[in-house]
Scaffold this active site. Sequence first.
Site, short mmCIF file in Angstrom:
data_model
loop_
_atom_site.label_atom_id
_atom_site.label_comp_id
_atom_site.label_asym_id
_atom_site.label_seq_id
_atom_site.Cartn_x
_atom_site.Cartn_y
_atom_site.Cartn_z
N LYS A 62 0.83 -1.21 0.00
CA LYS A 62 0.00 0.00 0.00
C LYS A 62 0.87 1.27 0.00
O LYS A 62 2.08 1.19 0.15
CB LYS A 62 -0.97 -0.04 1.18
C1 LIG Z 1 -5.57 -4.30 0.95
C2 LIG Z 1 -7.02 -4.03 0.98
C3 LIG Z 1 -7.79 -4.28 2.11
C4 LIG Z 1 -7.29 -5.03 3.30
O1 LIG Z 1 -6.24 -4.42 3.94
P1 LIG Z 1 -5.53 -5.23 5.14
O2 LIG Z 1 -4.79 -4.17 5.88
O3 LIG Z 1 -4.64 -6.24 4.50
O4 LIG Z 1 -6.59 -5.85 5.96
C5 LIG Z 1 -9.12 -3.88 2.11
N1 LIG Z 1 -9.67 -3.30 1.03
C6 LIG Z 1 -8.97 -3.07 -0.10
C7 LIG Z 1 -9.64 -2.41 -1.25
C8 LIG Z 1 -7.63 -3.45 -0.16
O5 LIG Z 1 -6.94 -3.28 -1.30
#
Ligand SMILES: *Cc1c(COP(=O)(O)O)cnc(C)c1O
Length: 400
Positions: free
Chosen positions: A193
């Site tokens: 991210k």
């Molecule tokens: C990565 C992601 C999540 C989940 O994030 P985590 O921190 O791994 O729980 C939720 N929604 C979207 C759209 C994502 O890309």
Amino acid sequence: MVLGEDVRAARTTAVPFADCWITPAARDAAAQVLASGWVTSGPLVGLFESSFAATVGAAHAVAVSSCTAGIELALRSLRLPAGAPVLTSTLTFCGAVQAIHHAGLQPVLVDVDKVTGLTTPETVARACRTVRPAAMVVVHWAGDPVDVAELAAAAGLTPDRVVEDAAHAVGTWQGGVPVGSGSAVCFSFYATKNLPIGEGGMVTTDDLDRAAWMRTTRLHGMTADAWRRYLPGGSWRYDVEEAGLKANLTDLQAAIGHAQLASLPDWQARRHEIAARYDAALAELPGVGLPHRPMPAEGVHAWHLYPVRIDGGHRDHVQAQLAAREISTSVHFIPVHHLSYFRTSCVLPEDGLPGADRIFEQLISLPIYPRLRDDQVDATCDALADAVRSARGGEPCPSL
Ligand SMILES: *Cc1c(COP(=O)(O)O)cnc(C)c1O
């Protein structure tokens, strides 16, 4: 040993799809936490919460173990009856829908626009023909802002019943404000991210009581966490007033996140540069559709993803051609209603989700991350142009 060799082999890929860069300052901060003797939730969590809140213009921030846990917590804070219907885009990460299940609620899938990949007032209104939603999770897909107030109105919901999935939206602005100032906004610090820690999440809110409730509920519902109990003068006594989660962030993660924030402006600037370079190289390429982005008055794209659309059923061919040149790509996302568990556990409209089905066939996410070099962007664009040309056997095609 074998694992180590696999990892090294993967690193030789000419253009990897993703990159997780932990800065030297963040590594130093992590080392200090490890040496301190207090590695779980403690003072660094509070520091990261306030620095993150300031970054996204939030009144309150509650650090959690993941965005998935954050969505569950934000939904639980609404205290809805068990099984209450919750709208969610079908073009999202499966974890975001699992979170609705975890909260004991019923996901109802909403279609997306076949060009933008976003939910719209029309697709939301269509999902509401047969259900009266109690809440909605909206996603700023790829980092592209959706208008939360407009979608809430289309669903007949007050804004506090809308949970924003901002996993892609560190750096997204909606209108004149950064995503983060809403009533429940869930961020992810997963390895790929925009603000990577490896794992971790944050819920921001404009509601002090909701923040306090989530702060207690993220750690078993205990009225005093271990750090406060063990402070000089702290008491070992605590109460548990209701069901809680184990969803706290550790000081080790918080120290990394807090230090990574210093690089965020440069990283976002680089993501915008890369997006502009892709735009310039691909704009005239027949059969390739560039990602939607907001008009300046509508907001700012965070460029978490750069998803292009490939026309004419050639997506898989194009992806294979890029892979043959060691350029890794991905698809965001397999629509939730294409995954077998969700086909039976979610409410789907009788007339299907045609917008999501259409765009899913076309989507390829190209590599985009701050350390991606210009020559890697150019190599990706060259390979994409060759692949689209070869897919058509030299035939011209309608532009998207
Ligand atoms: C990565 C992601 C999540 C989940 O994030 P985590 O921190 O791994 O729980 C939720 N929604 C979207 C759209 C994502 O890309």
